[in-house]
Design an enzyme around this catalytic site. Structure first.
Site, PDB file in Angstrom:
ATOM      1  N   PHE A  29     -13.673   3.509   4.327  1.00 48.08           N
ATOM      2  CA  PHE A  29     -12.754   2.656   3.569  1.00 48.08           C
ATOM      3  C   PHE A  29     -12.315   3.429   2.338  1.00 48.08           C
ATOM      4  O   PHE A  29     -13.129   3.977   1.608  1.00 48.08           O
ATOM      5  CB  PHE A  29     -13.440   1.340   3.151  1.00 48.08           C
ATOM      6  CG  PHE A  29     -12.461   0.403   2.499  1.00 48.08           C
ATOM      7  CD1 PHE A  29     -11.607  -0.377   3.262  1.00 48.08           C
ATOM      8  CD2 PHE A  29     -12.364   0.339   1.110  1.00 48.08           C
ATOM      9  CE1 PHE A  29     -10.676  -1.210   2.664  1.00 48.08           C
ATOM     10  CE2 PHE A  29     -11.437  -0.500   0.503  1.00 48.08           C
ATOM     11  CZ  PHE A  29     -10.591  -1.277   1.284  1.00 48.08           C
ATOM     12  N   ASP A  40      -5.038   1.570  10.656  1.00 53.05           N
ATOM     13  CA  ASP A  40      -6.457   1.374  10.960  1.00 53.05           C
ATOM     14  C   ASP A  40      -6.607   0.935  12.418  1.00 53.05           C
ATOM     15  O   ASP A  40      -6.792   1.751  13.302  1.00 53.05           O
ATOM     16  CB  ASP A  40      -7.026   0.349   9.973  1.00 53.05           C
ATOM     17  CG  ASP A  40      -8.500   0.080  10.177  1.00 53.05           C
ATOM     18  OD1 ASP A  40      -9.102   0.651  11.099  1.00 53.05           O
ATOM     19  OD2 ASP A  40      -9.077  -0.717   9.417  1.00 53.05           O
ATOM     20  N   GLY A  76       0.770  -1.241   0.000  1.00 52.04           N
ATOM     21  CA  GLY A  76       0.000   0.000   0.000  1.00 52.04           C
ATOM     22  C   GLY A  76       0.801   1.290   0.000  1.00 52.04           C
ATOM     23  O   GLY A  76       0.332   2.308  -0.499  1.00 52.04           O
ATOM     24  N   LYS A 102      -6.873   6.043  10.823  1.00 53.25           N
ATOM     25  CA  LYS A 102      -8.301   5.901  11.145  1.00 53.25           C
ATOM     26  C   LYS A 102      -8.541   6.002  12.651  1.00 53.25           C
ATOM     27  O   LYS A 102      -7.606   5.937  13.445  1.00 53.25           O
ATOM     28  CB  LYS A 102      -8.814   4.552  10.620  1.00 53.25           C
ATOM     29  CG  LYS A 102      -8.990   4.518   9.107  1.00 53.25           C
ATOM     30  CD  LYS A 102      -9.778   3.286   8.690  1.00 53.25           C
ATOM     31  CE  LYS A 102      -9.714   3.085   7.204  1.00 53.25           C
ATOM     32  NZ  LYS A 102     -10.344   1.815   6.796  1.00 53.25           N
TER      33      LYS A 102
END
Ligand code: IMP
Length: 181
Positions: free
Chosen positions: A152, A103, A45, A131
């Site tokens: 998301f 996250d 990512g 997040k």
């Protein structure tokens, strides 16, 4: 924009991302003056964020890509794999982990623990996105680009089931779409 079964809408544009990347790099250049940090981007990512960030790093530095994976679809599986792919010694290095998104923070906490055990001199993290769960858990991230709620996202390196990493803007799941298909 439809990706597989889900509808996404534009969230953070490429110029806004670039501005934030520049601000993060400026902070890191200031804090690491006189040091030679080792950047550890976590694949897959972070590849786009890491490439843009590193172009703006002015202190001498090393870069080594590593990998770990805990995601399947749009929710964390909680299944942690160990850090793989570090071929250079991390002993006595000032490490900066480069993440796309934090996250639950499980991935990052595991990586930090592993790096400390390998004898790193210091370990900090830079993430483009963070997040709410990581914020509430007070996961130790020194440099944060954007704080999100629970949305998301995909694009700019982030994927939904392997798709969407190539977009230069960041998208989020449209409100009427399910986050757990
Ligand atoms: P954590 O261990 O729950 O903090 O998950 C971190 C990893 O999950 C990130 O490095 C991403 O690969 C993936 N991830 C978390 N949220 C998203 C998202 O919104 N879109 C795409 N990937 C995500």
């Amino acid at each position: 924009m439809k990706v597989q079964d889900l509808e996404f809408k534009k969230f953070i544009t490429a110029p806004a991302l670039a501005e934030k990347v520049h601000a993060l790099a400026t902070q890191i250049n200031h804090d690491y003056k006189g040091k030679t940090p080792m950047f550890l981007p976590i694949l897959n990512g972070s590849f786009m964020f890491a490439a843009d960030l590193l172009k703006e790093i002015k202190v001498p530095c090393r870069v080594s890509f590593v990998k770990t994976s805990s995601y399947s679809g749009t929710s964390s599986t909680g299944q942690l794999k160990t850090l793989i792919g570090h071929d250079e010694s991390l002993f006595n290095q000032h490490i900066i982990i480069v993440e796309d998104i934090v996250d639950t923070g499980l991935t990052l906490e595991k990586i930090i623990e592993e790096l400390r055990a390998l004898g790193a001199k210091s370990v900090e993290a830079v993430t483009l996105l963070r997040k709410k769960p990581a914020r509430e858990k007070k996961v130790d991230v020194k440099y944060v680009g954007f704080d999100l709620e629970m949305e998301f996202v995909l694009g700019y390196g982030l994927d939904y089931d392997g798709l969407g990493r190539n977009y230069k803007d960041l998208y989020k799941l449209a409100e009427n779409a399910s986050a757990n298909p």
